[in-house]
Design an enzyme around this catalytic site. Structure first.
Site, PDB file in Angstrom:
ATOM      1  N   ALA A  13       0.811  -1.218   0.000  1.00  0.00           N
ATOM      2  CA  ALA A  13       0.000   0.000   0.000  1.00  0.00           C
ATOM      3  C   ALA A  13       0.845   1.269   0.000  1.00  0.00           C
ATOM      4  O   ALA A  13       0.314   2.373   0.002  1.00  0.00           O
ATOM      5  CB  ALA A  13      -0.929   0.003   1.211  1.00  0.00           C
ATOM      6  N   GLY A  17       4.932   0.590  -3.865  1.00  0.00           N
ATOM      7  CA  GLY A  17       3.964  -0.459  -4.177  1.00  0.00           C
ATOM      8  C   GLY A  17       2.949   0.008  -5.205  1.00  0.00           C
ATOM      9  O   GLY A  17       2.614  -0.714  -6.151  1.00  0.00           O
ATOM     10  N   ASN A 105      13.940  -2.817  11.682  1.00  0.00           N
ATOM     11  CA  ASN A 105      13.906  -3.579  10.430  1.00  0.00           C
ATOM     12  C   ASN A 105      14.228  -5.050  10.636  1.00  0.00           C
ATOM     13  O   ASN A 105      13.717  -5.902   9.915  1.00  0.00           O
ATOM     14  CB  ASN A 105      14.805  -2.923   9.388  1.00  0.00           C
ATOM     15  N   GLN A 112      10.131 -12.266   8.071  1.00  0.00           N
ATOM     16  CA  GLN A 112       9.810 -12.473   6.643  1.00  0.00           C
ATOM     17  C   GLN A 112      10.747 -13.512   6.027  1.00  0.00           C
ATOM     18  O   GLN A 112      10.328 -14.347   5.218  1.00  0.00           O
ATOM     19  CB  GLN A 112       9.861 -11.149   5.875  1.00  0.00           C
ATOM     20  N   VAL A 129      14.006  -4.159  -1.453  1.00  0.00           N
ATOM     21  CA  VAL A 129      14.014  -2.748  -1.850  1.00  0.00           C
ATOM     22  C   VAL A 129      14.038  -1.857  -0.606  1.00  0.00           C
ATOM     23  O   VAL A 129      14.693  -0.823  -0.578  1.00  0.00           O
ATOM     24  CB  VAL A 129      12.771  -2.425  -2.715  1.00  0.00           C
ATOM     25  N   GLY A 130      13.325  -2.282   0.428  1.00  0.00           N
ATOM     26  CA  GLY A 130      13.196  -1.470   1.654  1.00  0.00           C
ATOM     27  C   GLY A 130      14.549  -1.249   2.323  1.00  0.00           C
ATOM     28  O   GLY A 130      15.344  -2.168   2.453  1.00  0.00           O
ATOM     29  N   ASP A 159      20.320   2.910  -8.637  1.00  0.00           N
ATOM     30  CA  ASP A 159      21.588   3.637  -8.666  1.00  0.00           C
ATOM     31  C   ASP A 159      22.267   3.439 -10.026  1.00  0.00           C
ATOM     32  O   ASP A 159      22.800   4.373 -10.622  1.00  0.00           O
ATOM     33  CB  ASP A 159      22.495   3.138  -7.538  1.00  0.00           C
ATOM     34  N   HIS A 187      23.810   0.225  -0.951  1.00  0.00           N
ATOM     35  CA  HIS A 187      22.827   1.162  -1.489  1.00  0.00           C
ATOM     36  C   HIS A 187      22.660   2.280  -0.452  1.00  0.00           C
ATOM     37  O   HIS A 187      21.748   2.269   0.363  1.00  0.00           O
ATOM     38  CB  HIS A 187      21.485   0.479  -1.746  1.00  0.00           C
TER      39      HIS A 187
HETATM   40  P1  NDP Z   1       7.865   3.713  -0.025  1.00  0.00           P
HETATM   41  O1  NDP Z   1       6.990   2.783  -0.772  1.00  0.00           O
HETATM   42  O2  NDP Z   1       8.142   5.046  -0.580  1.00  0.00           O
HETATM   43  O3  NDP Z   1       9.284   3.040   0.277  1.00  0.00           O
HETATM   44  C1  NDP Z   1       9.379   1.727   0.762  1.00  0.00           C
HETATM   45  C2  NDP Z   1      10.807   1.394   1.085  1.00  0.00           C
HETATM   46  O4  NDP Z   1      11.586   1.428  -0.091  1.00  0.00           O
HETATM   47  C3  NDP Z   1      11.471   2.333   2.087  1.00  0.00           C
HETATM   48  O5  NDP Z   1      12.220   1.541   2.977  1.00  0.00           O
HETATM   49  C4  NDP Z   1      12.369   3.141   1.214  1.00  0.00           C
HETATM   50  O6  NDP Z   1      13.535   3.553   1.900  1.00  0.00           O
HETATM   51  C5  NDP Z   1      12.765   2.115   0.204  1.00  0.00           C
HETATM   52  N1  NDP Z   1      13.469   2.600  -0.972  1.00  0.00           N
HETATM   53  C6  NDP Z   1      14.505   1.955  -1.557  1.00  0.00           C
HETATM   54  N2  NDP Z   1      14.960   2.610  -2.591  1.00  0.00           N
HETATM   55  C7  NDP Z   1      14.226   3.709  -2.694  1.00  0.00           C
HETATM   56  C8  NDP Z   1      14.251   4.793  -3.560  1.00  0.00           C
HETATM   57  N3  NDP Z   1      15.133   4.888  -4.521  1.00  0.00           N
HETATM   58  N4  NDP Z   1      13.351   5.758  -3.414  1.00  0.00           N
HETATM   59  C9  NDP Z   1      12.470   5.693  -2.430  1.00  0.00           C
HETATM   60  N5  NDP Z   1      12.401   4.700  -1.553  1.00  0.00           N
HETATM   61  C10 NDP Z   1      13.281   3.709  -1.674  1.00  0.00           C
HETATM   62  O7  NDP Z   1       7.329   3.869   1.454  1.00  0.00           O
HETATM   63  P2  NDP Z   1       5.855   4.130   2.005  1.00  0.00           P
HETATM   64  O8  NDP Z   1       6.047   4.629   3.383  1.00  0.00           O
HETATM   65  O9  NDP Z   1       5.022   4.843   1.021  1.00  0.00           O
HETATM   66  O10 NDP Z   1       5.253   2.660   2.074  1.00  0.00           O
HETATM   67  C11 NDP Z   1       5.743   1.662   2.879  1.00  0.00           C
HETATM   68  C12 NDP Z   1       4.644   0.657   3.089  1.00  0.00           C
HETATM   69  O11 NDP Z   1       5.213  -0.457   3.713  1.00  0.00           O
HETATM   70  C13 NDP Z   1       3.514   1.155   3.973  1.00  0.00           C
HETATM   71  O12 NDP Z   1       2.290   0.874   3.319  1.00  0.00           O
HETATM   72  C14 NDP Z   1       3.663   0.320   5.242  1.00  0.00           C
HETATM   73  O13 NDP Z   1       2.410   0.005   5.812  1.00  0.00           O
HETATM   74  C15 NDP Z   1       4.319  -0.904   4.683  1.00  0.00           C
HETATM   75  N6  NDP Z   1       5.067  -1.745   5.587  1.00  0.00           N
HETATM   76  C16 NDP Z   1       4.834  -3.078   5.468  1.00  0.00           C
HETATM   77  C17 NDP Z   1       5.469  -3.981   6.225  1.00  0.00           C
HETATM   78  C18 NDP Z   1       5.125  -5.396   6.065  1.00  0.00           C
HETATM   79  O14 NDP Z   1       4.600  -5.797   5.032  1.00  0.00           O
HETATM   80  N7  NDP Z   1       5.401  -6.228   7.017  1.00  0.00           N
HETATM   81  C19 NDP Z   1       6.471  -3.565   7.212  1.00  0.00           C
HETATM   82  C20 NDP Z   1       6.722  -2.144   7.227  1.00  0.00           C
HETATM   83  C21 NDP Z   1       6.040  -1.283   6.424  1.00  0.00           C
HETATM   84  P3  NDP Z   1      13.675   5.002   2.616  1.00  0.00           P
HETATM   85  O15 NDP Z   1      12.810   4.931   3.846  1.00  0.00           O
HETATM   86  O16 NDP Z   1      15.134   5.061   2.937  1.00  0.00           O
HETATM   87  O17 NDP Z   1      13.221   6.010   1.620  1.00  0.00           O
END
Ligand code: NDP
Length: 328
Positions: A13, A17, A105, A112, A129-130, A159, A187
């Protein structure tokens, strides 16, 4: 008709995503002949938003999309998983120490990894990716002892693509005329984009640029700090380009690299180029028959050596920190 491939996306979400799911469902991840079943994992409070995205996916009537499941339970979301895109992560918030970030994390990527170990298909391939992506991938990998370590990878393709684009601009060629660029290391801001083995329209890239100062003072920092520049300009972090890179990474992994070319990916080190064994670090890699292989035998000059070592040291420090925290 072929059986659908199970593609699990965590953090479904979120911003990335939202940009990623439609590309996967349209066939851009695995090709136009492969039906897909999407398995979305979210935290409980984001399940409703994921359901909204699933409604939009339905409304696209993608011919290749054979179904969507949404869960907040990793053992369900990774059941039979063939491709796992681990996007959801705990972002660094103000005042958060690095140890807190790694710990938060670890609480996500450890379980996971275990769920992948226990429930995924035998051919599972995982892309993290996270952030911090390399170390999150290491944590997941260590919790999946029954899965070959090489199936856990971290994304440095964004990158890589950023570096391609900057180099193309500087030299006035099309990105399609650049080959053999490499991102080394983590990264993070310490990553090292290396042009010394790259070719621009058949010529050595470092010679084509012929400007070491531009490399050191403009190219490397522009690539490494691009994420921050995008936040500054867009008011939000990069999402579509990150999703695009995730699609590229998996597509290359499954379909292979072009003859004579390579790409960059965070893969488990076998000790090549002095990178300690077991670390998930970015290397030049080829892909063939569904496997990444580290390109061997490149000569590393002094300019590159120091930069690779610095980024790898950061990965070593992160590994030490998560070890001390008991996360691996
Ligand atoms: P994003 O979808 O924008 O980003 C997700 C992750 O990707 C972050 O860790 C972010 O890192 C990383 N990332 C890696 N490369 C890039 C890049 N080039 N540019 C931007 N981001 C990058 O985050 P949102 O907050 O919009 O969404 C995260 C979702 O994950 C939420 O819906 C949350 O509920 C969910 N979530 C799910 C989990 C699970 O399934 N168990 C656990 C935790 C969260 P950075 O923070 O450094 O930008």
């Amino acid at each position: 008709t072929r059986t659908p491939v199970n593609v699990t996306v965590t953090g479904a979400a979120g911003q990335i995503g939202y940009a990623l799911l439609f590309r996967i469902a349209s066939g851009q991840l695995l090709g136009p002949d492969t039906p897909i079943r999407l398995r979305l994992l979210e935290i409980p409070q984001a399940v409703k938003a994921a359901e909204g995205t699933a409604m939009e996916l339905d409304d696209c009537a993608f011919p290749l999309l054979s179904g969507i499941d949404i869960s907040d339970d990793a053992s369900v979301a990774f059941d039979g998983c063939n491709v796992a895109l681990l996007v959801g992560a705990r972002p660094r918030t103000k005042g958060m120490e690095r140890g807190d970030l790694l710990e938060a994390n670890g609480g996500i990527f450890g379980p996971q990894g275990k769920a992948i170990n226990d429930h995924a298909a035998d051919d599972v391939r995982v892309l993290v990716v996270g952030n911090p992506a390399n170390t999150n991938a290491l944590i997941a990998q260590r919790h999946a002892p029954d899965v070959p370590a090489e199936r856990f990878t971290a994304m440095t393709r964004l990158d890589h693509n950023r570096a391609l684009s900057q180099l193309a601009k500087k030299t006035g060629v099309a990105v399609s005329e650049i080959r053999r660029l490499t991102i080394w290391g983590n990264h993070s801001a310490t990553q090292y984009p290396d042009v010394f083995h790259a070719e621009v329209a058949g010529k050595n890239a470092a010679e084509a640029v012929n400007d070491e100062q531009w490399l050191a003072d403009t190219f490397i920092p522009t690539v490494a700090k691009r994420g921050a520049a995008i936040i500054e300009a867009r008011g939000a972090s990069s999402a579509a380009s990150a999703a695009n890179a995730a699609v590229d990474h998996v597509h290359t992994w499954v379909h292979g690299t072009a003859e004579g070319d390579w790409t960059s990916a965070g893969v488990v080190s076998d000790g090549s180029y002095g990178v300690p064994e077991g670390l998930i670090s970015s290397f030049p890699v080829t892909a063939k028959d569904g496997r990444f292989e580290i390109v061997q035998g490149l000569e590393i000059n002094e300019f590159s050596r120091g930069r690779i070592d610095a980024s790898v040291q950061e990965l070593v420090d992160e590994r030490t920190a998560v070890t001390e925290l008991g996360l691996i």
